[in-house]
Design an enzyme around this catalytic site. Sequence first.
Site, PDB file in Angstrom:
ATOM      1  N   TYR A 164      38.048 -60.564 -15.048  1.00 34.56           N
ATOM      2  CA  TYR A 164      38.624 -59.280 -15.467  1.00 34.56           C
ATOM      3  C   TYR A 164      37.553 -58.363 -16.046  1.00 34.56           C
ATOM      4  O   TYR A 164      37.511 -57.171 -15.750  1.00 34.56           O
ATOM      5  CB  TYR A 164      39.731 -59.518 -16.507  1.00 34.56           C
ATOM      6  CG  TYR A 164      40.512 -58.267 -16.814  1.00 34.56           C
ATOM      7  CD1 TYR A 164      41.669 -57.961 -16.094  1.00 34.56           C
ATOM      8  CD2 TYR A 164      40.083 -57.363 -17.790  1.00 34.56           C
ATOM      9  CE1 TYR A 164      42.380 -56.795 -16.345  1.00 34.56           C
ATOM     10  CE2 TYR A 164      40.786 -56.195 -18.038  1.00 34.56           C
ATOM     11  CZ  TYR A 164      41.930 -55.918 -17.321  1.00 34.56           C
ATOM     12  OH  TYR A 164      42.629 -54.762 -17.566  1.00 34.56           O
ATOM     13  N   PHE A 221      36.169 -30.285  -1.080  1.00 32.74           N
ATOM     14  CA  PHE A 221      37.070 -31.056  -0.223  1.00 32.74           C
ATOM     15  C   PHE A 221      38.500 -30.882  -0.767  1.00 32.74           C
ATOM     16  O   PHE A 221      38.676 -30.596  -1.952  1.00 32.74           O
ATOM     17  CB  PHE A 221      36.651 -32.533  -0.217  1.00 32.74           C
ATOM     18  CG  PHE A 221      37.524 -33.364   0.681  1.00 32.74           C
ATOM     19  CD1 PHE A 221      37.492 -33.171   2.056  1.00 32.74           C
ATOM     20  CD2 PHE A 221      38.392 -34.300   0.162  1.00 32.74           C
ATOM     21  CE1 PHE A 221      38.321 -33.906   2.894  1.00 32.74           C
ATOM     22  CE2 PHE A 221      39.215 -35.043   0.993  1.00 32.74           C
ATOM     23  CZ  PHE A 221      39.180 -34.848   2.356  1.00 32.74           C
ATOM     24  N   ASP A 222      39.527 -31.058   0.086  1.00 34.39           N
ATOM     25  CA  ASP A 222      40.885 -30.696  -0.368  1.00 34.39           C
ATOM     26  C   ASP A 222      41.387 -31.498  -1.575  1.00 34.39           C
ATOM     27  O   ASP A 222      42.060 -30.941  -2.426  1.00 34.39           O
ATOM     28  CB  ASP A 222      41.901 -30.665   0.783  1.00 34.39           C
ATOM     29  CG  ASP A 222      41.843 -31.857   1.698  1.00 34.39           C
ATOM     30  OD1 ASP A 222      41.135 -32.808   1.357  1.00 34.39           O
ATOM     31  OD2 ASP A 222      42.504 -31.844   2.759  1.00 34.39           O
ATOM     32  N   ASP A 272      29.226 -34.267  -4.980  1.00 33.18           N
ATOM     33  CA  ASP A 272      30.278 -35.046  -4.327  1.00 33.18           C
ATOM     34  C   ASP A 272      29.565 -35.652  -3.115  1.00 33.18           C
ATOM     35  O   ASP A 272      29.304 -34.968  -2.121  1.00 33.18           O
ATOM     36  CB  ASP A 272      31.435 -34.137  -3.908  1.00 33.18           C
ATOM     37  CG  ASP A 272      32.504 -34.895  -3.111  1.00 33.18           C
ATOM     38  OD1 ASP A 272      32.285 -36.085  -2.810  1.00 33.18           O
ATOM     39  OD2 ASP A 272      33.544 -34.299  -2.781  1.00 33.18           O
ATOM     40  N   ALA A 293      30.001 -38.314  -0.864  1.00 34.73           N
ATOM     41  CA  ALA A 293      30.627 -39.267   0.061  1.00 34.73           C
ATOM     42  C   ALA A 293      29.724 -39.593   1.255  1.00 34.73           C
ATOM     43  O   ALA A 293      29.730 -40.704   1.757  1.00 34.73           O
ATOM     44  CB  ALA A 293      31.957 -38.698   0.550  1.00 34.73           C
ATOM     45  N   LYS A 322      33.027 -43.963   2.848  1.00 34.24           N
ATOM     46  CA  LYS A 322      32.221 -43.349   3.907  1.00 34.24           C
ATOM     47  C   LYS A 322      30.834 -44.000   3.876  1.00 34.24           C
ATOM     48  O   LYS A 322      30.657 -45.084   4.397  1.00 34.24           O
ATOM     49  CB  LYS A 322      32.129 -41.825   3.687  1.00 34.24           C
ATOM     50  CG  LYS A 322      33.411 -41.081   4.016  1.00 34.24           C
ATOM     51  CD  LYS A 322      34.328 -40.976   2.862  1.00 34.24           C
ATOM     52  CE  LYS A 322      35.455 -40.007   3.097  1.00 34.24           C
ATOM     53  NZ  LYS A 322      36.463 -40.076   2.027  1.00 34.24           N
ATOM     54  N   HIS A 329      50.147 -31.157   6.453  1.00 29.16           N
ATOM     55  CA  HIS A 329      49.754 -31.856   7.686  1.00 29.16           C
ATOM     56  C   HIS A 329      50.143 -33.323   7.716  1.00 29.16           C
ATOM     57  O   HIS A 329      50.385 -33.877   8.770  1.00 29.16           O
ATOM     58  CB  HIS A 329      48.246 -31.715   7.916  1.00 29.16           C
ATOM     59  CG  HIS A 329      47.412 -32.113   6.744  1.00 29.16           C
ATOM     60  ND1 HIS A 329      47.333 -31.355   5.599  1.00 29.16           N
ATOM     61  CD2 HIS A 329      46.645 -33.192   6.518  1.00 29.16           C
ATOM     62  CE1 HIS A 329      46.517 -31.959   4.738  1.00 29.16           C
ATOM     63  NE2 HIS A 329      46.095 -33.083   5.273  1.00 29.16           N
TER      64      HIS A 329
HETATM   65  N1  F0G Z   1      35.076 -35.826  -1.051  1.00 28.81           N
HETATM   66  C1  F0G Z   1      34.833 -35.702   0.269  1.00 28.81           C
HETATM   67  C2  F0G Z   1      33.667 -34.884   0.726  1.00 28.81           C
HETATM   68  C3  F0G Z   1      35.657 -36.364   1.197  1.00 28.81           C
HETATM   69  O1  F0G Z   1      35.402 -36.231   2.502  1.00 28.81           O
HETATM   70  C4  F0G Z   1      36.737 -37.140   0.727  1.00 28.81           C
HETATM   71  C5  F0G Z   1      37.628 -37.828   1.656  1.00 28.81           C
HETATM   72  C6  F0G Z   1      36.945 -37.238  -0.664  1.00 28.81           C
HETATM   73  C7  F0G Z   1      36.089 -36.567  -1.508  1.00 28.81           C
HETATM   74  C8  F0G Z   1      38.079 -38.040  -1.247  1.00 28.81           C
HETATM   75  O2  F0G Z   1      37.800 -39.381  -1.147  1.00 28.81           O
HETATM   76  O3  F0G Z   1      39.601 -40.295   0.329  1.00 28.81           O
HETATM   77  O4  F0G Z   1      38.166 -41.777  -1.083  1.00 28.81           O
HETATM   78  O5  F0G Z   1      39.874 -40.342  -2.130  1.00 28.81           O
HETATM   79  N2  F0G Z   1      37.683 -37.582   2.894  1.00 28.81           N
HETATM   80  C9  F0G Z   1      38.475 -38.252   3.891  1.00 28.81           C
HETATM   81  C10 F0G Z   1      38.317 -37.553   5.218  1.00 28.81           C
HETATM   82  C11 F0G Z   1      39.889 -38.511   3.502  1.00 28.81           C
HETATM   83  O6  F0G Z   1      39.047 -37.922   6.160  1.00 28.81           O
HETATM   84  O7  F0G Z   1      37.448 -36.702   5.358  1.00 28.81           O
HETATM   85  P1  F0G Z   1      38.929 -40.508  -0.994  1.00 28.81           P
END
Ligand code: F0G
Length: 459
Positions: free
Chosen positions: A71, A123-124, A214, A216, A257, A449
């Site tokens: 843990y 990112f969204d 950010d 990823a 990613k 979507h």
């Molecule tokens: N930042 C970026 C640049 C991303 O592309 C994503 C996720 C996230 C943050 C959020 O990360 O999914 O681990 O919570 N992108 C995916 C996509 C979902 O299909 O581009 P997460």
Amino acid sequence: MRTIIEPFRIKVVEPIRMTTREERRGLIAEAGFNPFRLKAEHVLIDLLTDSGTGAMSTAQWAGVMEGDESYAGARSFFQFEAAVRDVFGHRHVIPTHQGRASERLLCAAAVNDGDVVPGNTHFDTTRANIEAVRAEARDLKLPEAADPENEHPFKGNIDVESLAATIQQVGRDRVPFVLITVTNNSGGGQPVSMSNLRAARQVCDRWGIPLILDCARFAENAYFIKLREPGFGAKAPIEIAREMFSYSDGAVMSMKKDAFGNIGGGITVNSDEWAERIRTHLILTEGFPTYGGLAGRDLSALAVGIREILDEDYLRYRIASTAYVGSHLNAAGVPLLKPYGGHAIFLDGRRFCRHLRDEQLPGWSLSVALYEQVGVRACEIGNVMFGRPRADGGGWDWPTLDLVRLAIPRRVYTQSHMDYVVEGIIELFGQRESIQGLRFVHRPAVLPHFTATFAPAEP
Ligand code: F0G
């Protein structure tokens, strides 16, 4: 040798099932013409996302077997911490279950009501987390980013002059940090240059504002810098990555990613004060700070993945194999976003389906036709995702670009899979006038979507 091969061989395989066009026609209609609502087993080649869909290596699976499930203070955490710190260099390394959890924790720790967070393109989920604490996520893109044909080598850059003007206008106290996304996913998987990061850092320093990445897809970004930015051609990806992070005070990362994880994320910061607040929030929803919502085995696999992703042979293959898809489609005249991104190729829905009006959702209709015709699942990033009905009820506001993203999972598909995708899209392009437009049947107000349903539109 000009041929670039997959720098791995295959030890475990997962069968994919062929379907007929007739079957797919029925399946997508049953799914309300929404590819997100399909069963994955009915998809032949799944290019919906490159997130969490990569193939782990033998070394990662060995890490899974050796995961320490204690843990608190598990060995897996210390492996993870060391691997992340080696590349990012930040003082505090905190695991989370995925990227958006990192974003939520960062916003809870550092963003206040009425703040403005400038970025290249949020990112969204990042935008949603900033807006959830009643702050504004402000995109400061380069003007070149609006033109799909513009070949700017670092189209993901933040507009540094707008950044300075924004801080001046809103005031230093209302800008908790600047967030730069590498590569710029929403902007088409486009890289950010080192000189842009350096320039953004200088602007941040002028006002004493932290710079957060950010990250990823940080390794793909590092490799683009190696390929395209003068002075970096002889450097190893890890050196480039370390320099990118050296201009930042922290990072949020989806490790689904560029860490080859099927799940996982992280948040790193230099500030002791922010780290304390992040850990406090983390305990409320994610778990203890040495596992952050992950199993020990996940942490061990990520620790291996974050090193593997920086392998130069892998990155050369990765960027070249994505460009391979782009250049073959381009040669056949298929309208695309240029230059080609690191993790994905984006089809231009409006130019592909010139016979459809925005109301008939060209990009979305193309993604549905692509599934019907060839069994390939892609993701619209356009009118359905970002289109908004006007408040006065008089029509819609549509986004600048209506794209369809072909995101390529890491180490999963071979060149012949990609040849099949290319051939299918070219065939569809030859009969593009037959692509049927769609209209909304049900449109949820938030993130439509994922769950919306559609029906064929009037011609
Ligand atoms: N930042 C970026 C640049 C991303 O592309 C994503 C996720 C996230 C943050 C959020 O990360 O999914 O681990 O919570 N992108 C995916 C996509 C979902 O299909 O581009 P997460």
